[in-house]
Design a protein around this motif. Sequence first.
Motif, PDB file in Angstrom:
ATOM      1  N   GLN A 222       1.059  -1.087   0.297  1.00 36.88           N
ATOM      2  CA  GLN A 222       0.166  -0.014   0.121  1.00 36.88           C
ATOM      3  C   GLN A 222       0.852   1.324   0.049  1.00 36.88           C
ATOM      4  OE1 GLN A 222      -3.024   0.473  -0.439  1.00 36.88           O
ATOM      5  NE2 GLN A 222      -3.257  -2.017  -0.492  1.00 36.88           N
ATOM      6  N   GLN A 223       2.369   1.321  -0.342  1.00 39.88           N
ATOM      7  CA  GLN A 223       2.393   2.294   0.622  1.00 39.88           C
ATOM      8  C   GLN A 223       2.430   3.438  -1.270  1.00 39.88           C
ATOM      9  OE1 GLN A 223       6.865   1.595   0.255  1.00 39.88           O
ATOM     10  NE2 GLN A 223       7.734   3.621  -0.100  1.00 39.88           N
ATOM     11  N   GLU A 224       2.755   2.790  -2.367  1.00 35.54           N
ATOM     12  CA  GLU A 224       2.143   3.967  -3.225  1.00 35.54           C
ATOM     13  C   GLU A 224       0.450   5.056  -3.090  1.00 35.54           C
ATOM     14  OE1 GLU A 224       4.556   5.602  -5.081  1.00 35.54           O
ATOM     15  OE2 GLU A 224       6.051   4.391  -4.114  1.00 35.54           O
ATOM     16  N   ALA A 225      -0.336   3.803  -2.427  1.00 36.18           N
ATOM     17  CA  ALA A 225      -1.796   4.063  -2.694  1.00 36.18           C
ATOM     18  C   ALA A 225      -1.393   4.727  -1.333  1.00 36.18           C
ATOM     19  CB  ALA A 225      -2.573   3.494  -2.078  1.00 36.18           C
ATOM     20  N   PHE A 226      -0.909   4.485  -0.180  1.00 36.02           N
ATOM     21  CA  PHE A 226      -0.580   5.896   1.292  1.00 36.02           C
ATOM     22  C   PHE A 226      -0.075   7.070   0.425  1.00 36.02           C
ATOM     23  CE2 PHE A 226       2.606   7.377   4.397  1.00 36.02           C
ATOM     24  CZ  PHE A 226       1.252   7.959   5.360  1.00 36.02           C
ATOM     25  N   ARG A 227       0.890   7.475   0.337  1.00 34.26           N
ATOM     26  CA  ARG A 227       1.468   8.665  -0.149  1.00 34.26           C
ATOM     27  C   ARG A 227       0.687   9.521  -1.682  1.00 34.26           C
ATOM     28  NH1 ARG A 227       8.524   7.249  -1.583  1.00 34.26           N
ATOM     29  NH2 ARG A 227       8.871   6.435   0.284  1.00 34.26           N
ATOM     30  N   ALA A 228       0.040   9.140  -2.149  1.00 35.27           N
ATOM     31  CA  ALA A 228      -1.272   9.481  -3.213  1.00 35.27           C
ATOM     32  C   ALA A 228      -1.789  10.009  -2.118  1.00 35.27           C
ATOM     33  CB  ALA A 228      -1.565   8.598  -4.829  1.00 35.27           C
ATOM     34  N   ALA A 229      -2.224   9.022  -1.269  1.00 36.08           N
ATOM     35  CA  ALA A 229      -3.746   9.477  -0.380  1.00 36.08           C
ATOM     36  C   ALA A 229      -3.283  10.931   0.182  1.00 36.08           C
ATOM     37  CB  ALA A 229      -4.261   8.904   0.218  1.00 36.08           C
ATOM     38  N   ILE A 230      -2.222  10.958   0.976  1.00 40.12           N
ATOM     39  CA  ILE A 230      -1.185  11.868   1.688  1.00 40.12           C
ATOM     40  C   ILE A 230      -1.775  13.120   0.502  1.00 40.12           C
ATOM     41  CG2 ILE A 230       0.337  12.541   2.566  1.00 40.12           C
ATOM     42  CD1 ILE A 230      -1.194  10.913   4.170  1.00 40.12           C
ATOM     43  N   LEU A 231      -0.676  12.979  -0.297  1.00 34.55           N
ATOM     44  CA  LEU A 231      -0.803  14.119  -1.446  1.00 34.55           C
ATOM     45  C   LEU A 231      -1.647  15.000  -2.196  1.00 34.55           C
ATOM     46  CD1 LEU A 231       2.443  13.319  -3.489  1.00 34.55           C
ATOM     47  CD2 LEU A 231       2.336  14.473  -0.904  1.00 34.55           C
ATOM     48  N   SER A 232      -3.214  14.248  -2.209  1.00 32.19           N
ATOM     49  CA  SER A 232      -3.746  14.630  -2.816  1.00 32.19           C
ATOM     50  C   SER A 232      -5.586  14.852  -1.736  1.00 32.19           C
ATOM     51  CB  SER A 232      -4.311  13.558  -3.715  1.00 32.19           C
ATOM     52  OG  SER A 232      -5.188  12.696  -2.547  1.00 32.19           O
ATOM     53  N   GLN A 233      -4.883  14.353  -0.540  1.00 28.87           N
ATOM     54  CA  GLN A 233      -6.260  14.594   0.866  1.00 28.87           C
ATOM     55  C   GLN A 233      -5.760  15.181   1.456  1.00 28.87           C
ATOM     56  OE1 GLN A 233      -8.203  10.527   1.185  1.00 28.87           O
ATOM     57  NE2 GLN A 233      -7.357   9.879  -0.948  1.00 28.87           N
ATOM     58  N   VAL A 234      -4.646  15.073   2.470  1.00 24.66           N
ATOM     59  CA  VAL A 234      -4.222  15.697   3.478  1.00 24.66           C
ATOM     60  C   VAL A 234      -3.483  16.824   3.144  1.00 24.66           C
ATOM     61  CG1 VAL A 234      -3.366  15.415   5.510  1.00 24.66           C
ATOM     62  CG2 VAL A 234      -4.854  13.638   4.404  1.00 24.66           C
ATOM     63  N   LEU A 235      -2.030  17.085   2.098  1.00 24.84           N
ATOM     64  CA  LEU A 235      -1.262  17.940   1.769  1.00 24.84           C
ATOM     65  C   LEU A 235      -2.070  19.299   1.658  1.00 24.84           C
ATOM     66  CD1 LEU A 235       0.932  18.903   1.670  1.00 24.84           C
ATOM     67  CD2 LEU A 235       0.867  18.334  -1.063  1.00 24.84           C
ATOM     68  N   PRO A 236      -3.522  19.297   0.920  1.00 23.16           N
ATOM     69  CA  PRO A 236      -4.004  20.864   1.308  1.00 23.16           C
ATOM     70  C   PRO A 236      -4.653  21.473   2.802  1.00 23.16           C
ATOM     71  CG  PRO A 236      -5.020  19.343  -0.245  1.00 23.16           C
ATOM     72  CD  PRO A 236      -4.230  17.918   0.432  1.00 23.16           C
ATOM     73  N   GLU A 237      -4.616  20.477   3.160  1.00 24.38           N
ATOM     74  CA  GLU A 237      -5.472  20.806   4.551  1.00 24.38           C
ATOM     75  C   GLU A 237      -4.334  21.595   5.865  1.00 24.38           C
ATOM     76  OE1 GLU A 237      -8.875  21.028   5.075  1.00 24.38           O
ATOM     77  OE2 GLU A 237      -9.737  19.958   3.820  1.00 24.38           O
ATOM     78  N   TRP A 238      -3.474  20.732   5.294  1.00 20.89           N
ATOM     79  CA  TRP A 238      -1.788  20.931   6.028  1.00 20.89           C
ATOM     80  C   TRP A 238      -1.538  22.207   5.547  1.00 20.89           C
ATOM     81  CZ3 TRP A 238       0.730  15.412   5.313  1.00 20.89           C
ATOM     82  CH2 TRP A 238       0.452  14.895   6.481  1.00 20.89           C
ATOM     83  N   GLN A 239      -1.251  22.980   4.136  1.00 24.49           N
ATOM     84  CA  GLN A 239      -1.155  24.179   3.424  1.00 24.49           C
ATOM     85  C   GLN A 239      -2.151  24.631   4.067  1.00 24.49           C
ATOM     86  OE1 GLN A 239      -1.611  22.297  -0.917  1.00 24.49           O
ATOM     87  NE2 GLN A 239       1.016  22.424  -0.502  1.00 24.49           N
ATOM     88  N   ALA A 240      -3.459  24.496   4.467  1.00 24.83           N
ATOM     89  CA  ALA A 240      -4.304  25.791   5.045  1.00 24.83           C
ATOM     90  C   ALA A 240      -4.187  25.928   6.224  1.00 24.83           C
ATOM     91  CB  ALA A 240      -5.729  25.248   4.449  1.00 24.83           C
ATOM     92  N   PHE A 241      -3.247  25.587   6.940  1.00 21.85           N
ATOM     93  CA  PHE A 241      -3.124  26.431   8.281  1.00 21.85           C
ATOM     94  C   PHE A 241      -3.014  27.425   8.234  1.00 21.85           C
ATOM     95  CE2 PHE A 241      -2.608  22.018   9.813  1.00 21.85           C
ATOM     96  CZ  PHE A 241      -2.800  21.940  10.935  1.00 21.85           C
ATOM     97  N   PRO A 242      -3.358  28.737   9.227  1.00 22.43           N
ATOM     98  CA  PRO A 242      -3.463  29.389   8.895  1.00 22.43           C
ATOM     99  C   PRO A 242      -1.339  29.979   9.945  1.00 22.43           C
ATOM    100  CG  PRO A 242      -4.625  29.063  10.742  1.00 22.43           C
ATOM    101  CD  PRO A 242      -4.367  27.879   9.758  1.00 22.43           C
ATOM    102  N   GLY A 243      -0.438  30.663   8.868  1.00 23.23           N
ATOM    103  CA  GLY A 243       0.646  31.298   9.516  1.00 23.23           C
ATOM    104  C   GLY A 243       1.603  30.273   9.383  1.00 23.23           C
ATOM    105  N   ALA A 244       1.214  29.314   8.704  1.00 21.56           N
ATOM    106  CA  ALA A 244       2.586  27.860   7.744  1.00 21.56           C
ATOM    107  C   ALA A 244       3.178  29.078   6.843  1.00 21.56           C
ATOM    108  CB  ALA A 244       1.799  26.997   7.633  1.00 21.56           C
ATOM    109  N   LEU A 245       4.708  28.749   6.771  1.00 18.77           N
ATOM    110  CA  LEU A 245       5.444  29.274   6.112  1.00 18.77           C
ATOM    111  C   LEU A 245       5.680  28.573   5.073  1.00 18.77           C
ATOM    112  CD1 LEU A 245       7.509  31.320   8.473  1.00 18.77           C
ATOM    113  CD2 LEU A 245       5.848  32.146   6.798  1.00 18.77           C
TER     114      LEU A 245
END
Length: 112
Positions: free
Chosen positions: A16-39
Amino acid sequence: MITRFALFEGRIRDGQQEAFRAAILSQVLPEWQAFPGALAVRVNFAEVRDEGAPEIPMILAISYPDLASVETALASPVRARAKAATEAVLAQFFDGRIHHHVTTAHDHDLTA
């Protein structure tokens, strides 16, 4: 600069390594990028580790200008969305735990 690290200690389920990586980048990364104040947001996927080292398939690093910005980000509604998105992906692919560490960064650019 302050960096908050999330260490994902455990294992990705077999095959599941590639599926995990793809899911993190497509589903979770946008939320992490939305944190206020993140540089900066850095998603680091493990490739190799020392013999005997704990298995940490991913390390997340989010940098902020100061501790007050970290506290603001963690108190924001974005945190609940990011946590839910993370938990949804982890439930599919990951067995382990996450622990967080807040550090003061001292960058030393060798290319300058």
